[in-house]
Design an enzyme around this catalytic site. Sequence first.
Site, mmCIF file in Angstrom:
data_model
loop_
_atom_site.group_PDB
_atom_site.id
_atom_site.type_symbol
_atom_site.label_atom_id
_atom_site.label_comp_id
_atom_site.label_asym_id
_atom_site.label_seq_id
_atom_site.Cartn_x
_atom_site.Cartn_y
_atom_site.Cartn_z
ATOM 1 N N LYS A 38 0.839 -1.209 0.000
ATOM 2 C CA LYS A 38 0.000 0.000 0.000
ATOM 3 C C LYS A 38 0.866 1.248 0.000
ATOM 4 C CE LYS A 38 -4.156 -1.811 2.212
ATOM 5 N NZ LYS A 38 -5.089 -1.666 3.345
ATOM 6 N N LYS A 93 -5.592 -11.655 -6.778
ATOM 7 C CA LYS A 93 -6.790 -11.823 -5.954
ATOM 8 C C LYS A 93 -7.840 -10.781 -6.324
ATOM 9 C CE LYS A 93 -5.773 -8.874 -2.039
ATOM 10 N NZ LYS A 93 -5.709 -8.597 -0.634
ATOM 11 N N LYS A 133 -10.858 -4.649 -4.277
ATOM 12 C CA LYS A 133 -11.534 -3.414 -4.699
ATOM 13 C C LYS A 133 -10.590 -2.508 -5.483
ATOM 14 C CE LYS A 133 -10.780 -1.943 -0.021
ATOM 15 N NZ LYS A 133 -11.055 -2.795 1.118
HETATM 16 P P1 TYM Z 1 -10.608 -6.453 4.502
HETATM 17 O O1 TYM Z 1 -11.642 -5.471 4.886
HETATM 18 O O2 TYM Z 1 -9.631 -6.075 3.435
HETATM 19 O O3 TYM Z 1 -11.295 -7.801 4.014
HETATM 20 C C1 TYM Z 1 -12.274 -8.486 4.780
HETATM 21 C C2 TYM Z 1 -12.077 -9.980 4.664
HETATM 22 O O4 TYM Z 1 -12.171 -10.428 3.300
HETATM 23 C C3 TYM Z 1 -11.073 -11.269 2.993
HETATM 24 N N1 TYM Z 1 -10.765 -11.152 1.546
HETATM 25 C C4 TYM Z 1 -10.661 -12.205 0.702
HETATM 26 N N2 TYM Z 1 -10.803 -13.526 0.888
HETATM 27 C C5 TYM Z 1 -10.649 -14.327 -0.188
HETATM 28 N N3 TYM Z 1 -10.384 -13.870 -1.440
HETATM 29 C C6 TYM Z 1 -10.261 -12.544 -1.684
HETATM 30 N N4 TYM Z 1 -10.021 -12.100 -2.923
HETATM 31 C C7 TYM Z 1 -10.383 -11.643 -0.575
HETATM 32 N N5 TYM Z 1 -10.323 -10.294 -0.455
HETATM 33 C C8 TYM Z 1 -10.553 -10.013 0.850
HETATM 34 C C9 TYM Z 1 -9.941 -10.755 3.857
HETATM 35 O O5 TYM Z 1 -8.940 -11.730 4.034
HETATM 36 C C10 TYM Z 1 -10.670 -10.422 5.150
HETATM 37 O O6 TYM Z 1 -10.802 -11.557 5.969
HETATM 38 N N6 TYM Z 1 -7.180 -6.168 8.115
HETATM 39 C C11 TYM Z 1 -8.504 -6.681 7.805
HETATM 40 C C12 TYM Z 1 -9.579 -6.146 8.719
HETATM 41 C C13 TYM Z 1 -9.360 -6.374 10.178
HETATM 42 C C14 TYM Z 1 -9.426 -7.616 10.863
HETATM 43 C C15 TYM Z 1 -9.202 -7.303 12.238
HETATM 44 C C16 TYM Z 1 -9.614 -8.931 10.450
HETATM 45 C C17 TYM Z 1 -9.130 -5.428 11.123
HETATM 46 N N7 TYM Z 1 -9.018 -5.968 12.377
HETATM 47 C C18 TYM Z 1 -9.180 -8.323 13.220
HETATM 48 C C19 TYM Z 1 -9.598 -9.937 11.431
HETATM 49 C C20 TYM Z 1 -9.365 -9.617 12.790
HETATM 50 C C21 TYM Z 1 -8.846 -6.258 6.389
HETATM 51 O O7 TYM Z 1 -8.338 -5.288 5.876
HETATM 52 O O8 TYM Z 1 -9.831 -6.973 5.799
#
Ligand code: TYM
Length: 332
Positions: free
Chosen positions: A112, A195, A198
């Site tokens: 990022k 992957k 967005k």
């Molecule tokens: P975020 O908001 O980017 O994504 C939410 C969840 O979606 C999963 N994900 C995917 N899984 C499979 N294939 C894909 N193409 C794909 N794109 C996204 C992500 O792995 C995620 O589980 N850092 C985290 C948010 C967070 C969090 C936490 C998660 C903050 N605190 C505590 C778990 C525990 C994030 O940015 O997810």
Amino acid sequence: RPRVLSGIQPTADSFHLGNYLGALRQWVALQETHETFYMVVDLHAITVEQDPKVLRERTRVSAAQLLALGVDPERSALFVQSQVPEHAQLSWVLECQTGFGEASRMTQFKDKASKQGADHASVGLFTYPILQAADILIYQANAVPVGEDQRQHLELSRNLAQRFNHRFGKTFVVPEPHIVKDTAKIFDLQDPTSKMSKSASSPNGLIELLDEPKKSAKKIRSAVTDTGREIVFDPEHKAGVSNLLTIYSAIGGKSIPELEAEYADKGYGNLKVDLAEVLVQFVTPFQERVRSYLDDVTELDKVLARGADRARSVAAETLSVVYDRIGFLPAV
Ligand code: TYM
């Protein structure tokens, strides 16, 4: 019951199919067996620039989508991260236990930051994974349902838990990632080697759950497939078709071998037309449910406030133990 915690960022107008299949489906399923804490991570969202009005709107739309997907506020504490101040408080303590070099090795930050230029990236973006560790550790979570891209952040959470326990005495449960292999990484429809995300290079590679169903159906029908014509699951040589089979199996409720048999004498076109239809059948009622939750924002905000109350009672308990272990004076 063992505990589960997970979060999702409110940084887009809609969740996408990768979010759902990689993580949110597991959130819903784990309610059967675990004590569950699920949140919209608005503190994480502001690590990159946000328009305040849009952020507030997206936070509510995110919560409505979670409810519409089956997160049940009676069984789960469903809340917004900023409404539980203990996350930020524990995060500071954990930042002081994290090495600068250790934080610098987080690949998501590197990706990022390199996009924005390192000088423009915020310090919050740098410490983002430590806040995530605080999110998890403050609930003493045993398991964290996420997609494959969160594995490194989970590893940091585990290391921080172990380090703190070692230095100050057993305080935190060391959490396990809950990553379901078959759907851990959903790929971009136009570029099935990266992957689904967005920030995809082409909007046609991304299926957004709140997008016009017809538009999503069209994206499925124009997904990139591979050379050859056999419909077999072979991620290495047939990334496009394999990704479609993964998606089809997950939302259509048929196993991949069943689908391979069903499409043995058919072509890519048939597979895509049928998957497009399955997707439309899934998103149409989902969108209706989202709209009904958003029709009553007062009630939605109440549900989230109750969730925050429940979460806070657990979070405050952990924080007070941590403050004591660290050597802070008792709260006045
Ligand atoms: P975020 O908001 O980017 O994504 C939410 C969840 O979606 C999963 N994900 C995917 N899984 C499979 N294939 C894909 N193409 C794909 N794109 C996204 C992500 O792995 C995620 O589980 N850092 C985290 C948010 C967070 C969090 C936490 C998660 C903050 N605190 C505590 C778990 C525990 C994030 O940015 O997810």
